[in-house]
Scaffold this motif. Structure first.
Motif, PDB file in Angstrom:
ATOM      1  N   LYS A 151      -7.617  -2.045  -4.794  1.00 20.93           N
ATOM      2  CA  LYS A 151      -7.113  -2.797  -3.701  1.00 20.93           C
ATOM      3  C   LYS A 151      -5.938  -3.843  -4.180  1.00 20.93           C
ATOM      4  O   LYS A 151      -5.282  -4.780  -3.753  1.00 20.93           O
ATOM      5  CB  LYS A 151      -7.885  -3.589  -2.869  1.00 20.93           C
ATOM      6  CG  LYS A 151      -8.695  -2.870  -1.929  1.00 20.93           C
ATOM      7  CD  LYS A 151      -9.526  -3.962  -1.070  1.00 20.93           C
ATOM      8  CE  LYS A 151     -10.528  -2.994  -0.290  1.00 20.93           C
ATOM      9  NZ  LYS A 151     -11.376  -3.830   0.781  1.00 20.93           N
ATOM     10  N   LEU A 152      -5.581  -3.496  -5.765  1.00 26.63           N
ATOM     11  CA  LEU A 152      -4.852  -4.379  -6.698  1.00 26.63           C
ATOM     12  C   LEU A 152      -3.261  -4.498  -5.902  1.00 26.63           C
ATOM     13  O   LEU A 152      -2.821  -3.384  -5.606  1.00 26.63           O
ATOM     14  CB  LEU A 152      -4.893  -4.058  -7.978  1.00 26.63           C
ATOM     15  CG  LEU A 152      -4.078  -4.662  -8.882  1.00 26.63           C
ATOM     16  CD1 LEU A 152      -4.433  -6.447  -8.953  1.00 26.63           C
ATOM     17  CD2 LEU A 152      -4.008  -3.941 -10.300  1.00 26.63           C
ATOM     18  N   ALA A 153      -2.665  -5.707  -5.730  1.00 27.18           N
ATOM     19  CA  ALA A 153      -1.485  -5.809  -5.386  1.00 27.18           C
ATOM     20  C   ALA A 153      -0.788  -6.323  -6.660  1.00 27.18           C
ATOM     21  O   ALA A 153      -0.816  -6.993  -7.456  1.00 27.18           O
ATOM     22  CB  ALA A 153      -1.255  -6.543  -4.298  1.00 27.18           C
ATOM     23  N   LEU A 154       0.787  -5.930  -6.806  1.00 26.30           N
ATOM     24  CA  LEU A 154       1.765  -6.411  -7.446  1.00 26.30           C
ATOM     25  C   LEU A 154       2.799  -6.921  -7.027  1.00 26.30           C
ATOM     26  O   LEU A 154       3.360  -6.463  -6.001  1.00 26.30           O
ATOM     27  CB  LEU A 154       2.164  -4.923  -8.406  1.00 26.30           C
ATOM     28  CG  LEU A 154       3.378  -5.243  -9.336  1.00 26.30           C
ATOM     29  CD1 LEU A 154       3.087  -6.310 -10.323  1.00 26.30           C
ATOM     30  CD2 LEU A 154       3.960  -3.867  -9.768  1.00 26.30           C
ATOM     31  N   VAL A 155       3.211  -8.187  -7.550  1.00 27.21           N
ATOM     32  CA  VAL A 155       4.575  -8.946  -7.102  1.00 27.21           C
ATOM     33  C   VAL A 155       5.455  -8.652  -8.181  1.00 27.21           C
ATOM     34  O   VAL A 155       5.122  -8.961  -9.509  1.00 27.21           O
ATOM     35  CB  VAL A 155       4.146 -10.207  -6.752  1.00 27.21           C
ATOM     36  CG1 VAL A 155       5.399 -11.040  -6.643  1.00 27.21           C
ATOM     37  CG2 VAL A 155       3.080 -10.615  -5.652  1.00 27.21           C
ATOM     38  N   ILE A 156       6.622  -8.303  -8.000  1.00 33.58           N
ATOM     39  CA  ILE A 156       7.533  -8.274  -9.048  1.00 33.58           C
ATOM     40  C   ILE A 156       8.613  -9.109  -8.841  1.00 33.58           C
ATOM     41  O   ILE A 156       9.355  -9.057  -7.770  1.00 33.58           O
ATOM     42  CB  ILE A 156       8.230  -6.644  -8.940  1.00 33.58           C
ATOM     43  CG1 ILE A 156       7.296  -5.737  -9.842  1.00 33.58           C
ATOM     44  CG2 ILE A 156       9.506  -6.677 -10.257  1.00 33.58           C
ATOM     45  CD1 ILE A 156       7.619  -4.233  -9.454  1.00 33.58           C
ATOM     46  N   LYS A 163       4.396   1.867  -1.528  1.00 34.82           N
ATOM     47  CA  LYS A 163       4.412   1.222  -0.393  1.00 34.82           C
ATOM     48  C   LYS A 163       5.187  -0.262  -0.847  1.00 34.82           C
ATOM     49  O   LYS A 163       4.334  -0.963  -1.354  1.00 34.82           O
ATOM     50  CB  LYS A 163       3.431   1.133   0.264  1.00 34.82           C
ATOM     51  CG  LYS A 163       2.968   2.518   0.966  1.00 34.82           C
ATOM     52  CD  LYS A 163       1.863   2.500   1.682  1.00 34.82           C
ATOM     53  CE  LYS A 163       1.189   3.791   2.143  1.00 34.82           C
ATOM     54  NZ  LYS A 163       0.090   3.823   2.939  1.00 34.82           N
ATOM     55  N   VAL A 164       6.298  -0.439  -0.482  1.00 40.50           N
ATOM     56  CA  VAL A 164       6.965  -1.637  -1.183  1.00 40.50           C
ATOM     57  C   VAL A 164       7.383  -2.437   0.364  1.00 40.50           C
ATOM     58  O   VAL A 164       8.099  -2.086   1.159  1.00 40.50           O
ATOM     59  CB  VAL A 164       8.308  -1.350  -1.852  1.00 40.50           C
ATOM     60  CG1 VAL A 164       8.967  -2.638  -2.688  1.00 40.50           C
ATOM     61  CG2 VAL A 164       7.858  -0.141  -3.044  1.00 40.50           C
ATOM     62  N   ILE A 199       3.240  -3.012  -3.532  1.00 29.01           N
ATOM     63  CA  ILE A 199       4.012  -3.812  -4.625  1.00 29.01           C
ATOM     64  C   ILE A 199       5.137  -4.546  -3.548  1.00 29.01           C
ATOM     65  O   ILE A 199       5.626  -4.233  -2.693  1.00 29.01           O
ATOM     66  CB  ILE A 199       5.129  -2.955  -5.368  1.00 29.01           C
ATOM     67  CG1 ILE A 199       4.104  -2.011  -6.419  1.00 29.01           C
ATOM     68  CG2 ILE A 199       6.072  -3.856  -6.281  1.00 29.01           C
ATOM     69  CD1 ILE A 199       4.997  -1.026  -7.103  1.00 29.01           C
ATOM     70  N   TYR A 200       5.095  -5.885  -3.933  1.00 30.94           N
ATOM     71  CA  TYR A 200       6.097  -6.781  -3.292  1.00 30.94           C
ATOM     72  C   TYR A 200       7.107  -7.215  -3.944  1.00 30.94           C
ATOM     73  O   TYR A 200       6.709  -7.740  -5.157  1.00 30.94           O
ATOM     74  CB  TYR A 200       5.177  -7.975  -2.796  1.00 30.94           C
ATOM     75  CG  TYR A 200       5.994  -8.899  -1.656  1.00 30.94           C
ATOM     76  CD1 TYR A 200       5.984  -8.499  -0.396  1.00 30.94           C
ATOM     77  CD2 TYR A 200       6.468 -10.208  -2.167  1.00 30.94           C
ATOM     78  CE1 TYR A 200       6.666  -9.367   0.402  1.00 30.94           C
ATOM     79  CE2 TYR A 200       7.307 -10.996  -1.303  1.00 30.94           C
ATOM     80  CZ  TYR A 200       7.340 -10.530  -0.017  1.00 30.94           C
ATOM     81  OH  TYR A 200       7.961 -11.363   1.020  1.00 30.94           O
TER      82      TYR A 200
END
Length: 428
Positions: A266-271, A292-293, A308-309
């Protein structure tokens, strides 16, 4: 006042460089690198009146330098509310950040190009009682005009990269020695910079090594309501940050993200790209790769389905560092030189980085020695290391170690403040 032949040639050119300056400004304007409404400031034409009383002019070229001096300006303003602080910068992003964060008693202008008539116009209008250069910019026309006017000049938070050092060696040690002679005192971030300045001719009596202002800076601000909203949207999902990324690093971060998600589904990434204007192209590329961004600048929300956000906004790094347990520092797996690791360190985020951190080499070495940061060799290594560091006990241990290193440098700001007030009070 005698000057070296090379310095004389530069000053002669700078005195007649209107056309070059105009072409450069128009090119930068076309690229979105200038504020059209305030372009005259880059020609030395002030958009604000000079207030009465003493004025300290502090130049900080870009966002990192500007943010690093804000805590110092806040403390100085509290101690001496009668002094006006004029802070200049040279990038639109820095102007946007400073617009909302300047302390009371401080004004912002864009710095004029180093064209002598424009610099004269700027100095004639503002007539600063003290000139302060943050980090490492050495501008010949500025320093020469300051010397002609008898203005004291300090350089604080000084850092000279190897590339800058080699450029000044090519320019000529005689010219460099003459220009450095116009600077009354330098506070260097680390010994390597001090050594380079010595080699270029700065007298030892005008030099001290104090550490970096970024180490003693106040933690980046944030909107607490937004933090609560994002934390709720994450719903307990683990989250990591790719901070201040450059071209090529977003795709690499996504590669590392895919690898880490084998352990953390369930890991999310913020760039958060270094240049937010790249947001559209980053989002488009990631979506083409099947991610899905959601995009911050368009007001899109982070949901349970978001992989990814993309945080393509200005002035919100304090929010993302607080939300994410682990931060990868961009500009370190491409040859950029890295970015300031004290920002995540001050906010409880464990730090990962690549080998290209020469702009902050000594700081990363201290963080690594304390167990607060880990170096990775490539994107696959980042993914594997991230999966291990995301373990709550490990992330918490690294974050605490980072905070301890960060808190050790609070006297750097005090030493800079003491120096500048002593120089100001020495003005007749």
């Amino acid at each position: 006042m005698a000057v070296s032949p090379l310095l004389s040639a530069y000053l002669f050119w700078s005195n007649r460089a209107h056309r070059f300056g105009e072409r450069k400004l128009q090119a930068r304007l076309a690229e979105g690198k200038e504020d059209a409404a305030r372009l005259d400031e880059r020609r030395g034409i002030a958009s604000l009146e000079r207030p009465p009383g003493q004025v300290i002019w502090l130049h900080a070229a870009s966002v990192g330098e500007s943010v690093s001096v804000l805590e110092m300006l806040r403390r100085m303003g509290e101690e001496r509310p009668d002094v006006t602080f004029l802070i200049t910068s040279g990038t639109v992003t820095s102007g946007e950040v400073l617009a909302s964060r300047l302390p009371d008693g401080a004004l912002h202008q864009y710095v004029p190009l180093d064209v002598r008539p424009w610099m004269r116009r700027f100095l004639d209008h503002w007539d600063p009682d003290l000139i302060v250069l943050a980090e490492g910019e050495i501008w010949p026309a500025l320093l020469h005009e300051a010397k002609l006017r008898g203005k004291p000049v300090a350089m604080i938070n000084a850092r000279m990269t190897d590339a800058t050092y080699r450029r000044w060696r090519r320019f000529g040690r005689g010219a460099a020695r003459k220009l450095l002679g116009y600077i009354d005192h330098v506070q260097a971030q680390e010994e390597q910079t001090a050594q380079r300045l010595r080699h270029l001719g700065l007298p030892e009596t005008r030099l001290e090594v104090t550490g970096t202002l970024k180490e003693g800076s106040k933690a980046l601000p944030h909107d607490e309501a937004e933090r609560v909203r994002f934390a709720s949207a994450l719903g307990g999902r683990p989250c990591w940050l790719a901070a201040s990324t450059h071209e090529g690093e977003e795709a690499g971060a996504a590669e590392a993200h895919a690898q880490a998600r084998r352990s953390w589904q369930k890991l999310a990434l913020v760039i958060a790209p270094r240049h937010p204007g790249r947001g559209d192209e980053i989002v488009s590329s990631l979506r083409l790769d099947g991610w899905k961004v959601a995009q911050r600048s368009l007001g899109e929300t982070l949901t349970a389905e978001t992989d990814i956000y993309v945080a393509d906004t200005v002035g919100e790094m304090g929010l993302w560092y607080r939300l994410c347990a682990v931060s990868f520092m961009g500009g370190s797996l491409v040859p950029v030189g890295g970015h300031n690791p004290f920002e995540p360190a001050a906010l409880g985020s464990a730090i990962l980085h690549g080998p290209e951190v020469y702009n902050f080499q000594d700081i990363f070495e201290r963080l690594s020695a304390a167990g607060a940061a880990r170096q990775v060799s490539d994107w696959a290594d980042l993914g594997a290391t991230l999966a291990r560091v995301l373990e709550p006990d490990e992330a918490a241990r690294m974050a605490h170690a980072a905070w301890e290193v960060c808190s050790d440098g609070t006297d750097v700001t005090e030493r800079a403040t003491d120096l500048l007030f002593a120089m100001l009070d020495g003005v007749d």
